[in-house]
Design an enzyme around this catalytic site. Sequence first.
Site, PDB file in Angstrom:
ATOM      1  N   LYS A  66       1.012  -1.055   0.160  1.00 53.01           N
ATOM      2  CA  LYS A  66       0.142   0.129   0.130  1.00 53.01           C
ATOM      3  C   LYS A  66       0.882   1.149   0.025  1.00 53.01           C
ATOM      4  O   LYS A  66       2.002   1.323   0.696  1.00 53.01           O
ATOM      5  CB  LYS A  66      -0.886  -0.021   1.314  1.00 53.01           C
ATOM      6  N   LYS A  90       4.886   1.873   8.800  1.00 51.63           N
ATOM      7  CA  LYS A  90       3.761   2.838   9.181  1.00 51.63           C
ATOM      8  C   LYS A  90       2.277   1.674   9.010  1.00 51.63           C
ATOM      9  O   LYS A  90       1.777   1.863  10.019  1.00 51.63           O
ATOM     10  CB  LYS A  90       3.447   3.770   8.168  1.00 51.63           C
ATOM     11  N   LYS A 102       5.304   2.588  -2.846  1.00 50.76           N
ATOM     12  CA  LYS A 102       5.310   3.989  -3.153  1.00 50.76           C
ATOM     13  C   LYS A 102       5.588   4.056  -4.738  1.00 50.76           C
ATOM     14  O   LYS A 102       6.386   3.175  -5.118  1.00 50.76           O
ATOM     15  CB  LYS A 102       6.199   4.713  -2.376  1.00 50.76           C
ATOM     16  N   THR A 185      -5.938  12.221   7.076  1.00 54.59           N
ATOM     17  CA  THR A 185      -4.473  12.374   7.754  1.00 54.59           C
ATOM     18  C   THR A 185      -4.573  13.355   8.652  1.00 54.59           C
ATOM     19  O   THR A 185      -4.080  13.139   9.742  1.00 54.59           O
ATOM     20  CB  THR A 185      -3.591  12.472   6.601  1.00 54.59           C
ATOM     21  N   ASN A 216      -3.716  19.929   2.116  1.00 58.19           N
ATOM     22  CA  ASN A 216      -4.844  19.015   2.532  1.00 58.19           C
ATOM     23  C   ASN A 216      -4.654  18.792   4.141  1.00 58.19           C
ATOM     24  O   ASN A 216      -5.515  18.925   4.693  1.00 58.19           O
ATOM     25  CB  ASN A 216      -5.065  17.896   1.886  1.00 58.19           C
ATOM     26  N   SER A 344      -7.683   5.026   4.317  1.00 52.47           N
ATOM     27  CA  SER A 344      -7.834   3.958   3.096  1.00 52.47           C
ATOM     28  C   SER A 344      -8.030   2.384   3.226  1.00 52.47           C
ATOM     29  O   SER A 344      -8.518   1.900   2.250  1.00 52.47           O
ATOM     30  CB  SER A 344      -6.244   4.206   2.426  1.00 52.47           C
TER      31      SER A 344
END
Length: 411
Positions: A66, A90, A102, A185, A216, A344
Amino acid sequence: MNALEATSRNFRKASRILGLDSKLEKSLLIPFREIKVECTIPKDDGTLVSYIGFRVQHDNARGPMKGGIRYHPEVDHDEVNALAQLMTWKTAVADIPYGGAKGGIGCIPKDLSISELERLTRVFTQKIHDLIGINTDVPAPDMGTNSQTMAWMLDEYSKFHGHSPAIVTGKPIDLGGSLGRDAATGRGVVYATGALLAEYGKNIKDLAFVIQGFGNVGAWAAKLIHEKGGKVIAVSDITGAVKNPNGLDIAALMNHKEATGTLTGFSGGDSMNSDELLTHECDVLIPCALGGVLNRENADHIKAKFIIEAANHPTDPEADEILCKKGVVILPDIYANAGGVTVSYFEWVQNIQGFMWNEEKVNMELDKYMTKAFHNLKNMCKSHNCNLRMGAFTLGVNRVARATILRGWEA
């Protein structure tokens, strides 16, 4: 020290604390797969232009990989590799069943038209579609990308594999995106901040905050802190910085930025030098922009008592040591900004089940995950007598190592 070196260094420190076997340590550090593709598209004027795209799939011991897709001129192999590795730790810290990945394309998104961005996204998806998947690797938005980018990826992937809403997260709500994902987030940062401050007998409503980055994450964090009664006394982004010792009216500032595209000229505060923002007097500093902003040049001048790493890798290892000696408490990025990947995960779960949640449930579950992760992190700090960063890294690395061993990594 670049992001990859710093991440690997933190991993090795955690590995030593945990007493991992040297062969296992090496195995955990090596990425599962590294993908580099050439994305050639026609520009609106008919000329051809080529961009390099990357996808690093780091580890899948705990579940599908992810991680975000970023469009930024500084995207390169090392940065993507470091961020993929960070995602592995994470997701393990947040205790969600994912590994890390990523991706990104080295480009300047604002220099591309909407149709050029769409063509670029579709070509990139065509090049990697057989290497990502609902149970393999699930991309998401990152710097320079958004829900529209994910909509294009979803559509292009579905041309090859049939309707697959769970292939990306951070999608528009109309295409199966989760309520609450946009704020996730920033909201996670606020939940994490609340959990940390409670350990010190403090409360958001009694403290002064400085926020670097008003995109954001920074805007949502500022809005939610303001709603909880905290004083946001200074914020900055690439357009400038603004301060008000009595606290900024965040809703008015957001309206001003939306109307003008800039923080400058806001009537509810005074403009200030962006370079001075990080060293501004405050209780809590929240860097929400690029990595490496806290370094040996400015670390001695930081006045905040708490630093919440909402950005990825905002603190250089040298700054880390200086700040720790000063007694500054740093809440590390692999925990503090895990709210986005956690929601997510909720989006992915909803897509697989074909059953969507209301926003209240999303936020309630996020609060549960962030609070539980903080207590697990603190327990690692106590067990290994280490700071919060090493508490987070030992927690994440230990979970991935255990999963790797249980699967029979030497078989």
